[in-house]
Design an enzyme around this catalytic site. Sequence first.
Site, PDB file in Angstrom:
ATOM      1  CB  VAL A 152     -21.690  29.591 -25.775  1.00 37.16           C
ATOM      2  CG1 VAL A 152     -20.172  29.728 -25.603  1.00 37.16           C
ATOM      3  CG2 VAL A 152     -22.088  28.122 -25.707  1.00 37.16           C
ATOM      4  CB  ALA A 190     -22.158  31.520 -20.146  1.00 37.04           C
ATOM      5  CD  GLU A 191     -16.934  31.257 -22.460  1.00 36.70           C
ATOM      6  OE1 GLU A 191     -16.070  32.014 -21.975  1.00 36.70           O
ATOM      7  OE2 GLU A 191     -16.870  30.024 -22.351  1.00 36.70           O
ATOM      8  CB  SER A 192     -18.208  37.893 -23.648  1.00 39.40           C
ATOM      9  OG  SER A 192     -19.245  37.761 -24.611  1.00 39.40           O
ATOM     10  CE1 TYR A 208     -19.114  29.103 -20.148  1.00 40.17           C
ATOM     11  CE2 TYR A 208     -18.929  26.741 -20.524  1.00 40.17           C
ATOM     12  CZ  TYR A 208     -18.978  28.032 -21.018  1.00 40.17           C
ATOM     13  OH  TYR A 208     -18.906  28.245 -22.369  1.00 40.17           O
TER      14      TYR A 208
END
Length: 238
Positions: free
Chosen positions: A119, A122-124, A209
């Site tokens: 996660v 993918a997020e940051s 995502y």
Amino acid sequence: MNRVTAFALLTAALFFHPAARAAEHITLKNGFDLICDHRAADGERMRLYLDASDANFVDVGADEIVAVEHVDLPRETNIAGPSHGASSDEAKLTPQAMHEMLAQAGEAHDLDVDLLASVIKAESGGNPHAVSRTGAQGLMQLMPKTAAGLGVGNSFAPGENISGGTTYLDALLKKYHDNLALALAAYNAGPAAVDRWHGVPPYRETRAYVARVIREFNRRYAARVAAQRQVASVAGGR
């Protein structure tokens, strides 16, 4: 094996490729939605291939499939936004320190460390000071209102952000009965969108995502299992 690992392994068929490509959307009787590169009958089983190589696949009962739909997977996009300058302590965030934070948060919520790491990637991209175009902040990209509701005082502090993001992901998994795809879709697009569409919303970014996180999780999990087998093999040969 924690409560979402088995589901994630089944949902490995949510395969994502950087270039747009044709795939098949498979709906099963148990309510799970899978995406595979192609499929082939094998007796009373159906083999769902995760990529074009035929090396990676998942077997399900042929009678478990209730619908098959052609889909086109979108191109991958970078959803992490620009970053602020980090303080000297936060700039020294090492992989070991990150792992320890993830392990602590994962243990508190019975979530796999590799899922949380996927996660974050993918997020940051692992940047504790990432800010998205919509204002989401930190490693797990918490919106200010969400962070405040989770008791996160500083979204740019890695430990606080991971703790808050893990708590939020855990709440979404419970809401959607450990359906990882739905929880991730809600993490990205919001629970209201998932509830409105009664599933993963047909948003290009959200579907990319979900596929990206699950693909990365399965890559990490497979590497971990392979390493464990190698250690066991070496130990057994002594």
